[in-house]
Motif scaffolding. Structure first.
Motif, short mmCIF file in Angstrom:
data_model
loop_
_atom_site.label_atom_id
_atom_site.label_comp_id
_atom_site.label_asym_id
_atom_site.label_seq_id
_atom_site.Cartn_x
_atom_site.Cartn_y
_atom_site.Cartn_z
N PRO A 1 3.57 -5.18 -4.86
CA PRO A 1 2.21 -5.35 -4.32
C PRO A 1 2.15 -4.89 -2.88
N SER A 2 0.96 -4.74 -2.35
CA SER A 2 0.81 -4.47 -0.93
C SER A 2 1.41 -5.62 -0.13
N PRO A 3 2.00 -5.33 1.06
CA PRO A 3 2.50 -6.42 1.90
C PRO A 3 1.42 -7.45 2.23
N SER A 4 0.15 -7.05 2.14
CA SER A 4 -0.94 -7.97 2.44
C SER A 4 -1.02 -9.13 1.45
N SER A 5 -0.38 -8.99 0.31
CA SER A 5 -0.40 -10.07 -0.69
C SER A 5 0.46 -11.25 -0.26
N GLY A 6 1.48 -11.00 0.58
CA GLY A 6 2.42 -12.06 0.94
C GLY A 6 3.30 -12.49 -0.21
N GLN A 7 3.39 -11.67 -1.27
CA GLN A 7 4.09 -12.08 -2.48
C GLN A 7 5.15 -11.10 -2.96
N GLY A 8 5.39 -10.00 -2.25
CA GLY A 8 6.32 -9.00 -2.76
C GLY A 8 7.71 -9.55 -3.03
N ALA A 9 8.31 -10.19 -2.04
CA ALA A 9 9.65 -10.74 -2.22
C ALA A 9 9.65 -11.89 -3.21
N PRO B 1 4.10 6.29 -13.18
CA PRO B 1 3.27 6.57 -12.00
C PRO B 1 4.04 6.43 -10.70
N ASP B 2 3.60 7.14 -9.69
CA ASP B 2 4.13 6.98 -8.35
C ASP B 2 3.41 5.83 -7.64
N PRO B 3 3.96 5.35 -6.53
CA PRO B 3 3.26 4.32 -5.78
C PRO B 3 1.88 4.80 -5.33
N GLN B 4 0.95 3.87 -5.27
CA GLN B 4 -0.38 4.19 -4.77
C GLN B 4 -0.40 4.01 -3.26
N VAL B 5 -0.81 5.05 -2.55
CA VAL B 5 -0.84 5.01 -1.09
C VAL B 5 -2.17 4.44 -0.60
N LEU B 6 -2.11 3.46 0.29
CA LEU B 6 -3.29 2.87 0.88
C LEU B 6 -3.45 3.42 2.31
N PRO B 7 -4.68 3.57 2.79
CA PRO B 7 -4.91 4.32 4.05
C PRO B 7 -4.60 3.54 5.32
N LEU B 8 -3.41 2.96 5.38
CA LEU B 8 -2.98 2.22 6.56
C LEU B 8 -1.51 2.51 6.84
N LEU B 9 -1.18 2.82 8.07
CA LEU B 9 0.21 2.92 8.48
C LEU B 9 0.74 1.52 8.78
N ILE C 1 1.17 2.02 3.85
CA ILE C 1 1.26 0.88 2.94
C ILE C 1 1.11 1.40 1.51
N GLU C 2 1.94 0.88 0.61
CA GLU C 2 1.92 1.32 -0.78
C GLU C 2 1.95 0.12 -1.71
N SER C 3 1.47 0.33 -2.91
CA SER C 3 1.64 -0.65 -3.97
C SER C 3 1.77 0.11 -5.29
N MET C 4 2.33 -0.57 -6.28
CA MET C 4 2.52 0.08 -7.58
C MET C 4 1.32 -0.16 -8.48
N THR D 1 8.23 -12.43 20.24
CA THR D 1 7.11 -12.41 19.32
C THR D 1 7.37 -11.34 18.26
N ALA D 2 7.43 -11.76 17.01
CA ALA D 2 7.57 -10.83 15.89
C ALA D 2 6.18 -10.32 15.53
N TRP D 3 6.04 -9.02 15.33
CA TRP D 3 4.72 -8.47 15.09
C TRP D 3 4.74 -7.35 14.05
N PHE D 4 3.57 -7.11 13.46
CA PHE D 4 3.37 -5.92 12.63
C PHE D 4 2.00 -5.35 12.95
N ALA D 5 1.86 -4.06 12.73
CA ALA D 5 0.61 -3.37 13.02
C ALA D 5 0.23 -2.49 11.85
N ASN D 6 -1.06 -2.56 11.47
CA ASN D 6 -1.60 -1.70 10.42
C ASN D 6 -2.70 -0.85 11.03
N VAL D 7 -2.43 0.45 11.11
CA VAL D 7 -3.34 1.39 11.77
C VAL D 7 -3.97 2.29 10.71
#
Length: 404
Positions: free
Chosen positions: A298-306, A171-179, A274-277, A217-223
Motif C-alpha cells: 500500500p501507499s506509505p500513507s496507509s500506515g499499514q505496509g509493514a 502489473p508494475d507498481p502504480q506511481v502516485l504523483p508525490l516524491l 510514492i508507489e502502491s501495488m 526530529t524524525a521527518w518525512f516530506a512528500n512533494v
C-alpha cells in the motif's frame, strides 16, 4: 501436518525474517536469501507499525524486540503551514499502541530475532531465476549458486523478481504523483508531544514529523511531482541538492523550515515517487508464492505496509501448517488475505490524494475537521476494525475460512 518441509524465502527486509520465523514455528525449515552483500544498517526512513502488526508479531515472539526500538504514538496532530491547528486525532483505543520507528531499526530487530531462533540468513544472494520441479523448486542466484526446497516464497519487495517469475504479465507498481524523502534533524521541535505524530499541510508540500528521545526530529516530506521517479533515479541527485530543494519548498511552512534548517545533507534519504501495488492477479504458481510488498504494497500513507506484511507472513505459515495439500494451502492463504489487503491499498491511495490538496481544499478541511472527527474521521469508525484485527495462531485455518 503440512507436506512442505523446507522453504526458500527471498528477501531479508521485513516480510522475509517474519515469514521464516512463522514457518519455523509451523515446523517448516526456512532459509532467508538476501540480495545485498551485508546487512544495511543506518538511519533509513521512518514508518509506523500499527497495533494489528505488533499483535501479529507475537506469533513469532518478536513483538517485544520491535517495541523496544520504537516510540509509542497515541495521537496525530494535523496543522497547516502557518502552524495553525487543523485537528487532533486520538489513535484507536487498543493495545498495543502504534509505534513509530526507523525502517532499518525494524529490519535489524527482526533479523536478530530470526537468527536467535535459528533461521539462517544468507547475504549476497540475488535471485535471477527459479523453476518448479516435480518434487520441489530450484532457485538460481546471481553469483551462480543454486538452492532447492519444497517451496519458494517471494518477500522481495515492490519490485519483486518472484512476482515476475510467477506471472510475467504481472502489473508494475502504480506511481502516485508525490516524491517521498525523509531524514533526521539535529533539532527538537519545541513543545512537541513526545507521543504524537505531526502532519503538516504546507503551502507547497506535505510534511510529517515526530520528536525522538535523543532530541532529534524524525521527518518525512512528500512533494508533488508528476514525473515517475525510481529509487535509483532519485539517488542520482546528490543529497545536498535534495535538501536545497526541500528548503525552498517548505520555506514558508512551520515547523518544516526550521527542521530542514537543522538537517545535514548526509541525513537526507531520497526514496523516489510514492508507489502502491494494484491488484495482483496471481499470488502463487506451482511452488512459488508471494508475501508482503511483493504482492500487496500500500501507499506509505496507509500506515499499514509493514503491518500487512507481518500478517501475511503469519497467515501463510498457518495455512501451510494446516493444509497438507500445497495448492489448497496457497488457495486458503490468498482467500484469507486478498480482501483485507486490497481494501487497505485502496484506502492508502485515497489518503495519499489528500496530500496534494490545494489552498481552497485546505481551507475547507480546516472548517470541516471538527465535524469530520466526530463522523467519518473518527478513528474508531475509520480504522477501528482494521487495527483490531487479530490472528489466532492456535486456531485451525478452516475455522477462519468459514467466516469468509
Amino acid at each position: 501436518m503440512t507436506a512442505v518441509c523446507t522453504a526458500l524465502v527471498v528477501g531479508g527486509g521485513i516480510a522475509g525474517p517474519v515469514t521464516a520465523m512463522a514457518l519455523r514455528r509451523a515446523g517448516i525449515e526456512a532459509t532467508v536469501y538476501e540480495g545485498h552483500p551485508s546487512a544495511a544498517d543506518g538511519a533509513g526512513v521512518t514508518l509506523t507499525l500499527a497495533p494489528n502488526g505488533l499483535a501479529a508479531l507475537r506469533a513469532v515472539d518478536a513483538e517485544q524486540a520491535v517495541r523496544e526500538v520504537g516510540l509509542p504514538m497515541r495521537r496525530t496532530v494535523i496543522t497547516d503551514g502557518r502552524g495553525g491547528l487543523i485537528g487532533t486525532l486520538p489513535h484507536v483505543a487498543v493495545e498495543p499502541v502504534t509505534v513509530g520507528l526507523w525502517r532499518d531499526d525494524l529490519a535489524r530487530a527482526l533479523r536478530e530475532r530470526a537468527e536467535a531462533q535459528g533461521v539462517p540468513i544468507v547475504h549476497g544472494k540475488r535471485l535471477v531465476d527459479a523453476e518448479s520441479t516435480t518434487d520441489g523448486v530450484l532457485a538460481r542466484f546471481g553469483d551462480g549458486s543454486t538452492a532447492t526446497a519444497d517451496l519458494l516464497i517471494g518477500a522481495d519487495g515492490i519490485r519483486s523478481r518472484v512476482r515476475t517469475l510467477i506471472d510475467p504479465a504481472a502489473p508494475d507498481p502504480q506511481v502516485l504523483p508525490l516524491l517521498n524523502l525523509g531524514g533526521a534533524a539535529r533539532y527538537a521541535v519545541p513543545d512537541a508531544d513526545p507521543e504524537a505524530m505531526y502532519l503538516v499541510f504546507g503551502s507547497r508540500g506535505f510534511f510529517g514529523y515526530w520528536v525522538e528521545p535523543d532530541g532529534r526530529t524524525a521527518w518525512f516530506a512528500n512533494v508533488p511531482d508528476p514525473r515517475p521517479t525510481t529509487w535509483a533515479e532519485a539517488n542520482q541527485t546528490p543529497p545536498d541538492q535534495w535538501l536545497h530543494r526541500l528548503r525552498e519548498v517548505y520555506a514558508d511552512d512551520v515547523p518544516a523550515h526550521q527542521v530542514l534548517a537543522h538537517t545535514d545533507a548526509a541525513d537526507v534519504v531520497a526514496i523516489g515517487s510514492i508507489e502502491s501495488m494494484p491488484s495482483v492477479p496471481h499470488w502463487y504458481r506451482d511452488r512459488m508464492v508471494l508475501v508482503g510488498d511483493a504482492v500487496h504494497a500500500p501507499s506509505p500513507s496507509s500506515g499499514q505496509g509493514a503491518s500487512l506484511a507481518v500478517e501475511s507472513a503469519v497467515q501463510l505459515a498457518r495455512c501451510l501448517r494446516d493444509h497438507p495439500d500445497l495448492p489448497a494451502a496457497l488457495t486458503a492463504y490468498e482467500r484469507l488475505r486478498r480482501p483485507r489487503v486490497e481494501k487497505v491499498v485502496r484506502r492508502g491511495r485515497q489518503t495519499t490524494s489528500t496530500k496534494t490538496a490545494g489552498p481552497v481544499a485546505k481551507r475547507m478541511m480546516r472548517i470541516m475537521m471538527p465535524l469530520a472527527l466526530r463522523t467519518f474521521l473518527n478513528p474508531e469508525r475509520s480504522l477501528g476494525a482494521e487495527q483490531r484485527y487479530r490472528i489466532d495462531w492456535d486456531a485451525p485455518v478452516s475455522a477462519e475460512l468459514a467466516q469468509h
